[in-house]
Write a protein that holds these residues in place. Sequence first.
Motif, PDB file in Angstrom:
ATOM      1  N   LEU A  85      -0.521  -5.289  13.528  1.00 35.55           N
ATOM      2  CA  LEU A  85       0.106  -4.018  13.182  1.00 35.55           C
ATOM      3  C   LEU A  85      -0.833  -3.141  12.350  1.00 35.55           C
ATOM      4  O   LEU A  85      -0.879  -1.915  12.536  1.00 35.55           O
ATOM      5  CB  LEU A  85       1.402  -4.273  12.404  1.00 35.55           C
ATOM      6  N   THR A  86      -1.582  -3.774  11.447  1.00 30.28           N
ATOM      7  CA  THR A  86      -2.530  -3.019  10.627  1.00 30.28           C
ATOM      8  C   THR A  86      -3.647  -2.441  11.474  1.00 30.28           C
ATOM      9  O   THR A  86      -4.069  -1.291  11.278  1.00 30.28           O
ATOM     10  CB  THR A  86      -3.125  -3.924   9.533  1.00 30.28           C
ATOM     11  N   LEU A  87      -4.134  -3.222  12.427  1.00 32.97           N
ATOM     12  CA  LEU A  87      -5.198  -2.757  13.317  1.00 32.97           C
ATOM     13  C   LEU A  87      -4.738  -1.530  14.103  1.00 32.97           C
ATOM     14  O   LEU A  87      -5.467  -0.533  14.219  1.00 32.97           O
ATOM     15  CB  LEU A  87      -5.600  -3.880  14.274  1.00 32.97           C
ATOM     16  N   TRP A  88      -3.513  -1.591  14.619  1.00 33.42           N
ATOM     17  CA  TRP A  88      -2.973  -0.465  15.377  1.00 33.42           C
ATOM     18  C   TRP A  88      -2.714   0.730  14.465  1.00 33.42           C
ATOM     19  O   TRP A  88      -3.043   1.876  14.801  1.00 33.42           O
ATOM     20  CB  TRP A  88      -1.698  -0.885  16.090  1.00 33.42           C
ATOM     21  N   GLY A  89      -2.127   0.483  13.294  1.00 33.18           N
ATOM     22  CA  GLY A  89      -1.796   1.570  12.384  1.00 33.18           C
ATOM     23  C   GLY A  89      -3.018   2.317  11.878  1.00 33.18           C
ATOM     24  O   GLY A  89      -3.036   3.555  11.828  1.00 33.18           O
ATOM     25  N   ALA A 110       2.364   5.935  14.446  1.00 33.86           N
ATOM     26  CA  ALA A 110       1.903   4.827  13.600  1.00 33.86           C
ATOM     27  C   ALA A 110       2.933   4.457  12.555  1.00 33.86           C
ATOM     28  O   ALA A 110       3.063   3.287  12.167  1.00 33.86           O
ATOM     29  CB  ALA A 110       0.580   5.196  12.927  1.00 33.86           C
ATOM     30  N   GLN A 111       3.669   5.451  12.055  1.00 34.12           N
ATOM     31  CA  GLN A 111       4.685   5.177  11.035  1.00 34.12           C
ATOM     32  C   GLN A 111       5.780   4.275  11.584  1.00 34.12           C
ATOM     33  O   GLN A 111       6.321   3.436  10.869  1.00 34.12           O
ATOM     34  CB  GLN A 111       5.289   6.502  10.545  1.00 34.12           C
ATOM     35  N   GLY A 116       4.724   1.341   9.056  1.00 38.92           N
ATOM     36  CA  GLY A 116       6.041   1.028   8.509  1.00 38.92           C
ATOM     37  C   GLY A 116       6.420  -0.427   8.687  1.00 38.92           C
ATOM     38  O   GLY A 116       6.932  -1.078   7.773  1.00 38.92           O
ATOM     39  N   LEU A 117       6.143  -0.971   9.878  1.00 39.59           N
ATOM     40  CA  LEU A 117       6.515  -2.354  10.164  1.00 39.59           C
ATOM     41  C   LEU A 117       5.612  -3.354   9.441  1.00 39.59           C
ATOM     42  O   LEU A 117       6.062  -4.432   9.039  1.00 39.59           O
ATOM     43  CB  LEU A 117       6.467  -2.601  11.671  1.00 39.59           C
ATOM     44  N   SER A 118       4.341  -3.015   9.288  1.00 40.68           N
ATOM     45  CA  SER A 118       3.404  -3.955   8.656  1.00 40.68           C
ATOM     46  C   SER A 118       3.788  -4.254   7.219  1.00 40.68           C
ATOM     47  O   SER A 118       3.557  -5.364   6.730  1.00 40.68           O
ATOM     48  CB  SER A 118       1.977  -3.401   8.705  1.00 40.68           C
ATOM     49  N   MET A 119       4.394  -3.291   6.529  1.00 37.86           N
ATOM     50  CA  MET A 119       4.786  -3.519   5.141  1.00 37.86           C
ATOM     51  C   MET A 119       5.872  -4.589   5.051  1.00 37.86           C
ATOM     52  O   MET A 119       5.894  -5.388   4.109  1.00 37.86           O
ATOM     53  CB  MET A 119       5.279  -2.217   4.504  1.00 37.86           C
ATOM     54  N   PHE A 120       6.775  -4.625   6.010  1.00 29.93           N
ATOM     55  CA  PHE A 120       7.819  -5.652   6.015  1.00 29.93           C
ATOM     56  C   PHE A 120       7.229  -7.027   6.317  1.00 29.93           C
ATOM     57  O   PHE A 120       7.656  -8.030   5.739  1.00 29.93           O
ATOM     58  CB  PHE A 120       8.902  -5.302   7.034  1.00 29.93           C
ATOM     59  N   VAL A 121       6.252  -7.076   7.231  1.00 24.83           N
ATOM     60  CA  VAL A 121       5.612  -8.347   7.542  1.00 24.83           C
ATOM     61  C   VAL A 121       4.844  -8.857   6.320  1.00 24.83           C
ATOM     62  O   VAL A 121       4.812 -10.068   6.049  1.00 24.83           O
ATOM     63  CB  VAL A 121       4.677  -8.201   8.756  1.00 24.83           C
ATOM     64  N   LEU A 122       4.241  -7.955   5.566  1.00 22.02           N
ATOM     65  CA  LEU A 122       3.524  -8.354   4.352  1.00 22.02           C
ATOM     66  C   LEU A 122       4.474  -8.960   3.324  1.00 22.02           C
ATOM     67  O   LEU A 122       4.101  -9.861   2.572  1.00 22.02           O
ATOM     68  CB  LEU A 122       2.803  -7.149   3.752  1.00 22.02           C
ATOM     69  N   ARG A 123       5.690  -8.470   3.289  1.00 25.53           N
ATOM     70  CA  ARG A 123       6.679  -9.064   2.375  1.00 25.53           C
ATOM     71  C   ARG A 123       7.040 -10.474   2.818  1.00 25.53           C
ATOM     72  O   ARG A 123       7.310 -11.343   1.983  1.00 25.53           O
ATOM     73  CB  ARG A 123       7.926  -8.174   2.323  1.00 25.53           C
TER      74      ARG A 123
END
Length: 362
Positions: A85-89, A110-111, A116-123
């Motif tokens: 997700l980070t690579l795509w964002g 990207a949002q 937006g989704l990568s932040m939830f995965v990081l949690r």
Amino acid sequence: MTLNVTQPCQEVDNVSSLSTGEEFITVAQLYYILLSICALTQVFSIGGVVTNVINIAVFVKLGFNETSNMSLLTLALSDLLSTILTLWGTLCITPGFSDAELPFLPTEIAQMTGAGLSMFVLRCTAWVTAFISFERCLCILIPLKVKKWITPKTTTAVLVAICITTIGPSIAVYWRWNFMWKFLPGRNATVLGAAVVDTPAVVLLDTVFNIIFGTIQPIVAFFTVLVCTVFLVVYLRRSSQWRKSMVSAGGEIAGGDNSSRFELKRNISRKEEKLVRMITSIANIFIVCYTPNTLMFLNMAIFPSFSLFGQHRNVFILLYLVSVLANSVSASVNIFIYYNMGTRYRNALRLMFHFDSEDSVK
């Protein structure tokens, strides 16, 4: 329902310092910083995808007789999804790609599909790390009882609950943002973009979710890892001192039976210590790399203007980019810790790539 269409990356202009009200960073400066950080982040993200695919394959090969393998596998899966997700964002907000005449608006899409989704995965990554650290603390404090409590079934249940409660609320992104076709007169084309929903109910719901899942949840996970890591570091120091004293005492033990018994206890202690050292190293890297996220969450909670659309949006974007880079680094380096500190991991990896193992496979 009123849709207020915005373009996040085009909202940026000169901003004020958080503390003095003076200009802190200009658009031109932010442009070059964004370009550099995005390039670095993409390099580490590609490395993270490769290393976490390897990690997943190794942990599956090792099996799940040990609950620690289940937790580390979940951590690798979370890191893999996060890096993708980070690579795509970051690709979408990279100058050049974002300005290309594509059938969609990269900075807006990207949002909804990357940032937006990568932040939830990081949690999810944060809470899995917290669980791994907390589990190891319990193994030290109550070694006899913890084996009855933390079984493969309970570990699976906890990990599934973590994934649901951290990644599940990502649906909130689509409460506030909707896909929308937009006509661009300059290009004489209709492209896919995003629109922000500003109805009172959605704004209120978004605010509540941001407080619970965007601020409280990741901050609690961060400090849980921090406290557990401090405890593990103290344990390692005491264990090292104990082993030194036992080695001195062992030289005075007479008789083969006593010597063998002592050697067995010492080997068990070393095995436990190696696992604790590995988990402590993972937690330390997490603490260092997750600190920018924590600072961002705290600033968002304290300063209402610290947001993508607030007065201090340039500073927000800068700290967000730094946190994304740090998270991509964290997700890509765990393989080196596993290889250097985990004998079984190293053996499985060497066998997988058909290298001659230098260690005995147990």
